[in-house]
Design a protein around this motif. Structure first.
Motif, PDB file in Angstrom:
ATOM      1  N   SER A  24       0.834  -1.209   0.000  1.00  0.00           N
ATOM      2  CA  SER A  24       0.000   0.000   0.000  1.00  0.00           C
ATOM      3  C   SER A  24       0.868   1.258   0.000  1.00  0.00           C
ATOM      4  O   SER A  24       0.554   2.244  -0.683  1.00  0.00           O
ATOM      5  CB  SER A  24      -0.939   0.004   1.209  1.00  0.00           C
ATOM      6  N   ALA A  25       1.972   1.238   0.753  1.00  0.00           N
ATOM      7  CA  ALA A  25       2.858   2.401   0.800  1.00  0.00           C
ATOM      8  C   ALA A  25       3.530   2.635  -0.555  1.00  0.00           C
ATOM      9  O   ALA A  25       3.639   3.777  -1.019  1.00  0.00           O
ATOM     10  CB  ALA A  25       3.909   2.206   1.885  1.00  0.00           C
ATOM     11  N   TRP A  27       2.388   1.651  -3.535  1.00  0.00           N
ATOM     12  CA  TRP A  27       1.375   2.118  -4.483  1.00  0.00           C
ATOM     13  C   TRP A  27       1.010   3.570  -4.232  1.00  0.00           C
ATOM     14  O   TRP A  27       0.844   4.343  -5.178  1.00  0.00           O
ATOM     15  CB  TRP A  27       0.136   1.227  -4.396  1.00  0.00           C
ATOM     16  N   ALA A  28       0.869   3.946  -2.964  1.00  0.00           N
ATOM     17  CA  ALA A  28       0.533   5.333  -2.644  1.00  0.00           C
ATOM     18  C   ALA A  28       1.617   6.269  -3.166  1.00  0.00           C
ATOM     19  O   ALA A  28       1.324   7.313  -3.772  1.00  0.00           O
ATOM     20  CB  ALA A  28       0.353   5.496  -1.139  1.00  0.00           C
ATOM     21  N   SER A  94      -3.970   1.911   0.572  1.00  0.00           N
ATOM     22  CA  SER A  94      -3.355   2.956  -0.231  1.00  0.00           C
ATOM     23  C   SER A  94      -4.295   4.138  -0.420  1.00  0.00           C
ATOM     24  O   SER A  94      -3.883   5.305  -0.329  1.00  0.00           O
ATOM     25  CB  SER A  94      -2.951   2.379  -1.594  1.00  0.00           C
TER      26      SER A  94
END
Length: 266
Positions: A24-25, A27-28, A94
């Motif tokens: 998620s980090a 992708w963010a 994300s």
């Protein structure tokens, strides 16, 4: 990244949660400032989606969902469908990191009818199928196949209280199962007539037992016209022409379908 992710996803619940947070980090970060924005997204300039609902089937890292969220604005909504639980969890986290309240993530597969289905996310040689996760109905649950819930768009929208006419745009990229998604959206297509942008990759369609012509015929049944997205215009096409240009190495293997009643100028 892929080796670390493979390690984390092979080690139980705790490692799995670490993998979700890591993914998620990443992708963010990639989505901040449009770093993952695709050139083909300029097709959205042709349409006004403000205040409407957009659907992203096969959302993966969320680059399309984020662009659609910007286009529909704070009064609109994006429904982002991602079937693989790990990706769905990472996508949800994300979107929270990026503070995208108008994106609703649905961690389910989308197909012709509700049920359970096998989703292959690793190859038979245990390779992570990053970006190539696909429905495999006959596969048994295993280390490389997850059994997931499947919904149809018609059923899921009705359950959510969303009318077909509320939906303005649908993007579908499900590695060959596009026809099943369309067959589960007959009410949406016939009554709502949203703009539809979908992948039409001959080899993936053939894996699911379909052809490009089947895909075009299904959309024609609902009155849609196929177009290719050029640099400055939408170019009419047909199944034969599309396959010909695909064989010549076109950069994007996707087709835009518009209904004349909804987009009379296109």
């Amino acid at each position: 990244m892929s080796k670390l992710l493979n390690y984390l996803l092979s080690g139980g619940h705790i490692r799995g949660q670490v993998a979700v947070r890591l993914h998620s980090a990443v992708w963010a970060y990639r989505n901040i400032g449009g770093k993952s924005k695709s050139p083909e997204m300029h097709l959205l300039n042709y349409f006004d989606l403000n205040g409407r609902i957009a659907i992203d089937v096969g959302a993966h890292a969320g680059n399309w969902a984020i662009e659609l969220a910007r286009r529909v604005g704070p009064r609109g909504l994006v429904l982002a469908y991602e079937a693989l639980p790990h990706y769905g969890g990472a996508l949800s986290a994300s979107m929270r990191l990026l503070r995208k309240p108008n994106i609703r993530v649905r961690v389910v597969a989308v197909g012709e009818r509700p049920g359970r289905v096998g989703l292959r996310w690793r190859s038979t040689s245990n390779e992570l199928l990053t970006g190539r996760t696909h429905v495999e109905p006959s596969a048994q649950a295993s280390a490389g196949v997850a059994e997931v819930e499947m919904v149809s768009l018609d059923q899921d929208l009705a359950t959510s209280g969303i009318k077909p006419t509320d939906v303005a745009f649908v993007k579908i990229d499900v590695e060959g199962a596009e026809l099943e998604v369309l067959r589960g959206a007959t009410t949406l297509l016939s009554e709502g007539r949203p703009i539809v942008y979908l992948e039409a990759e001959p080899q993936w369609l053939e894996r699911a037992g379909h052809t490009v012509r089947d895909l075009f015929a299904e959309m024609a049944r609902h009155g849609y016209q196929p177009k290719l997205v050029g640099e400055s215009e939408l170019i009419p096409t047909d199944a034969h022409s599309y396959v010909a240009q695909y064989n010549e190495g076109r950069a994007y293997n996707d087709v835009l379908f518009v209904h004349p009643a909804s987009c009379p100028d296109n």
